[in-house]
Design an enzyme around this catalytic site. Structure first.
Site, PDB file in Angstrom:
ATOM      1  CB  CYS A  13       7.218   5.802   6.868  1.00  0.00           C
ATOM      2  SG  CYS A  13       6.857   6.390   5.211  1.00  0.00           S
ATOM      3  NE  ARG A  22       7.228   3.301   0.989  1.00  0.00           N
ATOM      4  CZ  ARG A  22       6.874   3.849   2.150  1.00  0.00           C
ATOM      5  NH1 ARG A  22       7.804   4.163   3.034  1.00  0.00           N
ATOM      6  NH2 ARG A  22       5.611   4.072   2.439  1.00  0.00           N
TER       7      ARG A  22
HETATM    8  C1  BEZ Z   1       2.939   4.867   4.623  1.00  0.00           C
HETATM    9  O1  BEZ Z   1       2.148   4.124   5.200  1.00  0.00           O
HETATM   10  O2  BEZ Z   1       4.119   4.984   4.983  1.00  0.00           O
HETATM   11  C2  BEZ Z   1       2.462   5.642   3.448  1.00  0.00           C
HETATM   12  C3  BEZ Z   1       1.548   5.051   2.609  1.00  0.00           C
HETATM   13  C4  BEZ Z   1       1.076   5.783   1.531  1.00  0.00           C
HETATM   14  C5  BEZ Z   1       1.530   7.065   1.286  1.00  0.00           C
HETATM   15  C6  BEZ Z   1       2.482   7.621   2.122  1.00  0.00           C
HETATM   16  C7  BEZ Z   1       2.955   6.906   3.204  1.00  0.00           C
END
Ligand code: BEZ
Length: 238
Positions: free
Chosen positions: A53, A136
């Site tokens: 993110c 997402r």
């Molecule tokens: C992230 O790195 O943004 C992420 C990865 C797995 C689950 C939730 C967020």
């Protein structure tokens, strides 16, 4: 939301964007009314202070002006609270350098959605992936508040923001020039003209009587559309 029941829906392309009022890092918003006249990308991310993110926010925020020139505003959402959002955006600005991008200020609103009301309205909670985090999701919404494209990615997969820009430009080009865009289209590539609607037009096209067109067959004809012509029509003037 009535009687504390959360309304769960999966909006579809062509639907009016579901309405909501929300607290964001830029104050309250009344969606989509506040965005009437602009294109909007409403997108969700799973959680603040997570690596994928963070890379996405730095990338998207660094392209905000490019989207603004295409009359497109960005609105983010996660099911975290406002203070988490504020702290995360401050960390991004003050501490994180990613691919040469640093001191990036996220100026677009980030919605707090701890009740998941908005996430459920937009089908952003997909229990097979997570019950507690939004996937997402990307909703491209036009100036009349109509959903024009929807893309979902899982938690582990960071989005390609140049592709999202291509989607916005392709939709605007289709509207402005009454054409469609073929696979992998980029501005400047040939575009698809509406399929012949009568046997006469089909025949004329195959006989080369319809001017500046190249026909692979009667139902599949393309024409040139110059990149400058597109950009002059759809990009905002300085
Ligand atoms: C992230 O790195 O943004 C992420 C990865 C797995 C689950 C939730 C967020």
């Amino acid at each position: 939301m009535e009687n504390n029941l959360v309304s769960i829906s999966m909006p579809r392309i062509g639907d009016k964007a579901p309405e909501f009022k929300a607290v964001t890092t830029q104050g309250m918003i009344n969606f989509p009314e506040d965005y009437s006249g602009s294109w909007v990308i409403l997108f969700s991310h799973p959680a603040d202070f997570t690596p994928v993110c963070t890379s996405e926010f730095i990338t998207f925020a660094s392209m905000e002006e490019k989207f603004a020139k295409a009359n497109t505003k960005l609105v983010g959402l996660s099911v975290d609270g406002l203070y988490s959002h504020i702290a995360w955006l401050r960390t991004i600005k003050e501490k994180i350098e990613y691919k040469g991008l640093k001191n990036v200020e996220v100026k677009f609103p980030l919605i707090e959605d701890i009740t998941m009301e908005v996430a459920h309205k937009y089908g952003m909670i997909q229990p097979g992936e997570s019950n507690t985090k939004a996937v997402r999701a990307v909703f491209v919404i036009d100036p009349k508040g109509i959903i024009r494209a929807i893309i979902y990615y899982p938690l582990s997969l960071g989005r390609n923001f140049e592709e999202l820009y291509r989607v916005v430009i392709a939709l605007q080009t289709a509207d402005a020039f009454a054409i469609a865009t073929p696979a992998d289209w980029q501005p400047g590539d040939d575009v698809i003209v509406p399929t012949a609607g009568s046997c006469g037009v089909a025949k004329d096209r195959m006989e080369g009587k319809e001017g500046d067109m190249h026909c692979f067959d009667w139902f599949f004809c393309t024409k040139k559309l110059d990149k400058n012509t597109i950009m002059e029509k759809i990009l905002k003037k300085e």
